[in-house]
Motif scaffolding. Structure first.
Motif, PDB file in Angstrom:
ATOM      1  N   ASP A 191       0.857  -1.044  -0.046  1.00  0.00           N
ATOM      2  CA  ASP A 191      -0.078   0.085   0.021  1.00  0.00           C
ATOM      3  C   ASP A 191       0.849   1.078  -0.036  1.00  0.00           C
ATOM      4  OD1 ASP A 191      -1.296   1.949   0.752  1.00  0.00           O
ATOM      5  OD2 ASP A 191      -2.711   1.050   2.169  1.00  0.00           O
ATOM      6  N   GLU A 192       0.988   1.910  -0.995  1.00  0.00           N
ATOM      7  CA  GLU A 192       1.799   3.145  -1.343  1.00  0.00           C
ATOM      8  C   GLU A 192       0.794   4.327  -1.442  1.00  0.00           C
ATOM      9  OE1 GLU A 192       5.042   3.731  -2.400  1.00  0.00           O
ATOM     10  OE2 GLU A 192       5.924   1.586  -1.670  1.00  0.00           O
ATOM     11  N   VAL A 193      -0.256   4.300  -0.891  1.00  0.00           N
ATOM     12  CA  VAL A 193      -1.234   5.183  -1.056  1.00  0.00           C
ATOM     13  C   VAL A 193      -0.603   6.573  -0.413  1.00  0.00           C
ATOM     14  CG1 VAL A 193      -3.691   6.245  -0.248  1.00  0.00           C
ATOM     15  CG2 VAL A 193      -3.350   3.949  -1.140  1.00  0.00           C
ATOM     16  N   MET A 194      -0.182   6.632   0.855  1.00  0.00           N
ATOM     17  CA  MET A 194       0.381   7.652   1.675  1.00  0.00           C
ATOM     18  C   MET A 194       1.875   7.906   1.240  1.00  0.00           C
ATOM     19  SD  MET A 194       0.193   8.878   5.648  1.00  0.00           S
ATOM     20  CE  MET A 194      -1.575   9.296   5.480  1.00  0.00           C
ATOM     21  N   ALA A 195       2.667   6.835   1.027  1.00  0.00           N
ATOM     22  CA  ALA A 195       4.122   6.761   1.139  1.00  0.00           C
ATOM     23  C   ALA A 195       4.476   6.792  -0.274  1.00  0.00           C
ATOM     24  CB  ALA A 195       4.700   5.511   1.602  1.00  0.00           C
ATOM     25  N   GLY A 196       3.945   6.960  -1.389  1.00  0.00           N
ATOM     26  CA  GLY A 196       4.116   6.700  -2.644  1.00  0.00           C
ATOM     27  C   GLY A 196       4.369   8.204  -3.148  1.00  0.00           C
ATOM     28  N   PHE A 197       4.961   8.279  -4.452  1.00  0.00           N
ATOM     29  CA  PHE A 197       5.162   9.279  -5.282  1.00  0.00           C
ATOM     30  C   PHE A 197       5.702  10.845  -4.519  1.00  0.00           C
ATOM     31  CE2 PHE A 197       1.905   6.819  -7.422  1.00  0.00           C
ATOM     32  CZ  PHE A 197       2.349   6.506  -8.545  1.00  0.00           C
ATOM     33  N   GLY A 198       6.908  10.527  -4.200  1.00  0.00           N
ATOM     34  CA  GLY A 198       7.817  11.288  -3.505  1.00  0.00           C
ATOM     35  C   GLY A 198       7.822  11.383  -2.021  1.00  0.00           C
ATOM     36  N   ARG A 199       6.695  10.991  -1.552  1.00  0.00           N
ATOM     37  CA  ARG A 199       6.760  11.223  -0.019  1.00  0.00           C
ATOM     38  C   ARG A 199       8.053  10.935   0.806  1.00  0.00           C
ATOM     39  NH1 ARG A 199       4.552  14.868   2.935  1.00  0.00           N
ATOM     40  NH2 ARG A 199       3.200  15.011   1.108  1.00  0.00           N
ATOM     41  N   PRO A 248       6.866  -5.833  -4.994  1.00  0.00           N
ATOM     42  CA  PRO A 248       5.697  -6.352  -4.785  1.00  0.00           C
ATOM     43  C   PRO A 248       4.893  -7.010  -6.031  1.00  0.00           C
ATOM     44  CG  PRO A 248       5.532  -3.998  -5.260  1.00  0.00           C
ATOM     45  CD  PRO A 248       6.636  -4.312  -5.229  1.00  0.00           C
ATOM     46  N   ASP A 249       3.775  -7.888  -6.042  1.00  0.00           N
ATOM     47  CA  ASP A 249       2.971  -8.348  -6.773  1.00  0.00           C
ATOM     48  C   ASP A 249       1.855  -7.313  -7.136  1.00  0.00           C
ATOM     49  OD1 ASP A 249       4.107 -11.051  -6.799  1.00  0.00           O
ATOM     50  OD2 ASP A 249       3.318 -11.118  -4.716  1.00  0.00           O
ATOM     51  N   LEU A 250       1.353  -6.548  -6.207  1.00  0.00           N
ATOM     52  CA  LEU A 250       0.251  -5.542  -6.644  1.00  0.00           C
ATOM     53  C   LEU A 250       0.776  -4.172  -5.680  1.00  0.00           C
ATOM     54  CD1 LEU A 250      -2.800  -7.575  -5.866  1.00  0.00           C
ATOM     55  CD2 LEU A 250      -2.152  -6.744  -8.143  1.00  0.00           C
ATOM     56  N   ILE A 251       0.600  -2.981  -6.372  1.00  0.00           N
ATOM     57  CA  ILE A 251       0.790  -1.790  -5.585  1.00  0.00           C
ATOM     58  C   ILE A 251      -0.381  -0.902  -5.778  1.00  0.00           C
ATOM     59  CG2 ILE A 251       2.155   0.389  -5.810  1.00  0.00           C
ATOM     60  CD1 ILE A 251       4.025  -1.315  -7.859  1.00  0.00           C
ATOM     61  N   THR A 252      -0.701  -0.485  -4.468  1.00  0.00           N
ATOM     62  CA  THR A 252      -1.878   0.306  -4.506  1.00  0.00           C
ATOM     63  C   THR A 252      -1.554   1.587  -4.368  1.00  0.00           C
ATOM     64  OG1 THR A 252      -2.276  -0.020  -2.157  1.00  0.00           O
ATOM     65  CG2 THR A 252      -3.392  -1.433  -3.784  1.00  0.00           C
ATOM     66  N   PHE A 253      -2.052   2.679  -4.915  1.00  0.00           N
ATOM     67  CA  PHE A 253      -1.900   4.213  -5.019  1.00  0.00           C
ATOM     68  C   PHE A 253      -2.908   5.170  -4.627  1.00  0.00           C
ATOM     69  CE2 PHE A 253      -1.993   3.194  -9.404  1.00  0.00           C
ATOM     70  CZ  PHE A 253      -2.641   4.279  -9.972  1.00  0.00           C
ATOM     71  N   ALA A 254      -2.674   6.523  -4.509  1.00  0.00           N
ATOM     72  CA  ALA A 254      -3.553   7.375  -4.675  1.00  0.00           C
ATOM     73  C   ALA A 254      -2.903   8.588  -4.239  1.00  0.00           C
ATOM     74  CB  ALA A 254      -4.893   7.150  -3.892  1.00  0.00           C
ATOM     75  N   LYS A 255      -3.531   9.680  -3.378  1.00  0.00           N
ATOM     76  CA  LYS A 255      -2.876  10.696  -2.866  1.00  0.00           C
ATOM     77  C   LYS A 255      -1.934  11.446  -3.892  1.00  0.00           C
ATOM     78  CE  LYS A 255      -3.489   9.357   1.976  1.00  0.00           C
ATOM     79  NZ  LYS A 255      -4.828  10.456   2.630  1.00  0.00           N
ATOM     80  N   GLY A 256      -0.467  11.172  -3.534  1.00  0.00           N
ATOM     81  CA  GLY A 256       0.362  12.046  -4.331  1.00  0.00           C
ATOM     82  C   GLY A 256       0.512  11.683  -5.569  1.00  0.00           C
ATOM     83  N   VAL A 257       0.030  10.704  -6.295  1.00  0.00           N
ATOM     84  CA  VAL A 257      -0.101  10.547  -7.778  1.00  0.00           C
ATOM     85  C   VAL A 257      -0.525  11.876  -8.559  1.00  0.00           C
ATOM     86  CG1 VAL A 257      -2.235   9.495  -8.255  1.00  0.00           C
ATOM     87  CG2 VAL A 257      -0.705   8.882  -9.599  1.00  0.00           C
TER      88      VAL A 257
END
Length: 439
Positions: free
Chosen positions: A246-254, A268-277
């Motif tokens: 789960d990269e929702v909060m940690a992903g895209f530069g954080r 990972p096999d699956l990456i979830t994202f939101a927020k910073g994208v």
């Protein structure tokens, strides 16, 4: 702006808006009028340095002109389209995301936010493996939808436990170790042993996935110790379980990386994202699939979808955000800020204030844990945290406060001078509140 508008904004909110995670009767929210860069301005004209990134999502800062222009241009061309149709903007957004993902991950399923990203990742893992159980940690937050909130480990799952097949374990947290560990290496080894034992006790053939925040955010910015995530990957491989990060909060530069897991030895096999994208300018999230899992649905219907999956306005904001972040070196800035300014500055506060038990973090993703007693690590109470929050707001800093922690999570575009400004205010507040609460 007239003098009546500030009162009107709050009056309309209190009359008609039902707020999340809150008892409604005592709320008095900050009425925000506008924002730019790392600052927000309320309806009374007062400006605050945003050390919260709202809900840790405005990674590119507020009102970035390239992102705003992209949304406007897309609205004039095609403001909405059904997800069954192909659309160039959606394809460009998906390509921009997978270009930053590991090799062998070439498909994206778009959602509206992080919660339904995790929801659909759980569905994919169950269908791919033919198994049911999902293992996640107690100190975690994965969203407020059916399965995602039950995968969540904190108190919010308890009134919402309607989904099936969820198992929780303790993840690593050396400062408050569940494993009597005294070193990061011990904490990783014992947390991995605990995970392995739980999976074996549950029956490995029943476990579809292990779902982890790469760096748990709301739970306290719990940077995993060396070897932990690689060890989880090995356990998943051993038992045939899918690893969902789960990269929702940690992903895209954080954390100072495009994906937080780039800083660790794991795929990972699956990456979830939101927020910073796209910094939340238009609601958007998604799941990046490994080619193996995507192939499961080549000849089998995937039983999931959303009316606004890959919404054109959201996709335009994703494309513009990722292009601007790359062109402007935003991810590198976040890494440098953490290493050179924010991390050292927070560690100085630890030396100056007995109320600071620990600081930890990466990039622009940090937590300051406040305690009454460093020896016992007893947390400060809610009253003390309310005073800390009020002191920061009074001095023009917008904080993210959770439990006994101040999360210092500014936009990735923050400057060294802005960091120093925020740390000086935090220093003042801790000097004011700390001596009164330390045992």
């Amino acid at each position: 702006m007239t003098h009546a508008e500030p009162d009107l904004a709050l009056a309309l909110d209190r009359a008609h808006v039902f707020h999340s995670w809150s008892a409604q009767g005592t709320l008095s929210p900050l009425a925000v009028q506008t924002a730019e860069g790392c600052r927000v301005t309320d309806t009374a004209g007062r400006t605050y340095l945003d050390l919260s990134s709202q809900l840790v999502n405005t990674n590119i800062g507020h009102r970035h002109p390239r992102v705003v222009a992209a949304i406007r241009e897309q609205a004039e061309l095609l403001p909405t389209v059904a997800p069954a149709h192909a659309n160039l903007t959606r394809g460009l957004a998906a390509r921009a995301i997978v270009e930053r993902a590991p090799e062998g991950m070439s498909k994206v399923f778009f959602t509206n936010a992080g919660a339904d990203a995790n929801e659909n990742a759980i569905r994919m893992a169950r269908l791919h493996t033919g198994r049911d159980k999902v293992v996640s940690t107690y100190r975690s937050y994965h969203g407020n939808t059916g399965a995602a909130v039950v995968a969540t480990g904190d108190w919010r799952r308890v009134p919402n436990e309607y989904a099936r097949g969820h198992v929780h374990v303790f993840g690593p947290y050396l400062y408050r170790s569940e494993f009597w560990a005294t070193t990061p290496e011990q904490e990783a080894e014992r947390a991995l042993q605990h995970l392995d034992h739980v999976i074996r006790a549950e029956g490995p053939a029943s476990v579809a996935a292990v779902l982890l925040e790469t760096v748990p955010g709301t739970a306290g910015v719990l940077v995993p110790p060396p070897g932990y995530l690689a060890g989880v990957r090995e356990i998943c491989d051993r038992y045939g379980a899918v690893l969902v990060l789960d990269e929702v909060m940690a992903g895209f530069g954080r954390t100072g990386e495009w994906f937080a897991f780039d800083g660790f030895d794991v795929r990972p096999d699956l990456i979830t994202f939101a927020k910073g994208v796209n910094s939340g300018y238009v609601p958007a999230g998604g799941v990046v699939l490994s080619d193996e899992i995507a192939a499961t649905f080549d000849d089998r219907v995937f039983p999931g979808g959303l009316t606004y999956s890959g919404h054109p306005l959201a996709m335009a904001s994703v494309v513009a955000t990722l292009e601007a972040m790359a062109d402007e070196g935003v991810v590198d800035n976040a890494r440098r800020i953490g290493e050179d300014v924010l991390g050292p500055g927070l560690r100085e506060l630890t030396d100056r204030h007995a109320v600071v038990g620990e600081v930890r973090g990466l990039g622009v993703f940090w937590a300051v844990e406040l305690v009454r007693d460093r020896a016992t690590r007893e947390p400060v109470d809610a009253d003390a945290m309310a005073r800390v929050k009020a002191g920061l707001l009074r001095r023009g800093v917008l904080p993210f406060v959770q439990d006994n922690r101040v999360h210092v999570v500014p936009p990735c575009v923050i400057t060294p001078d802005e960091v120093r400004e925020g740390l000086a205010v935090l220093d003042e507040v801790l000097a004011e509140v700390g001596p009164e609460v330390v045992a």
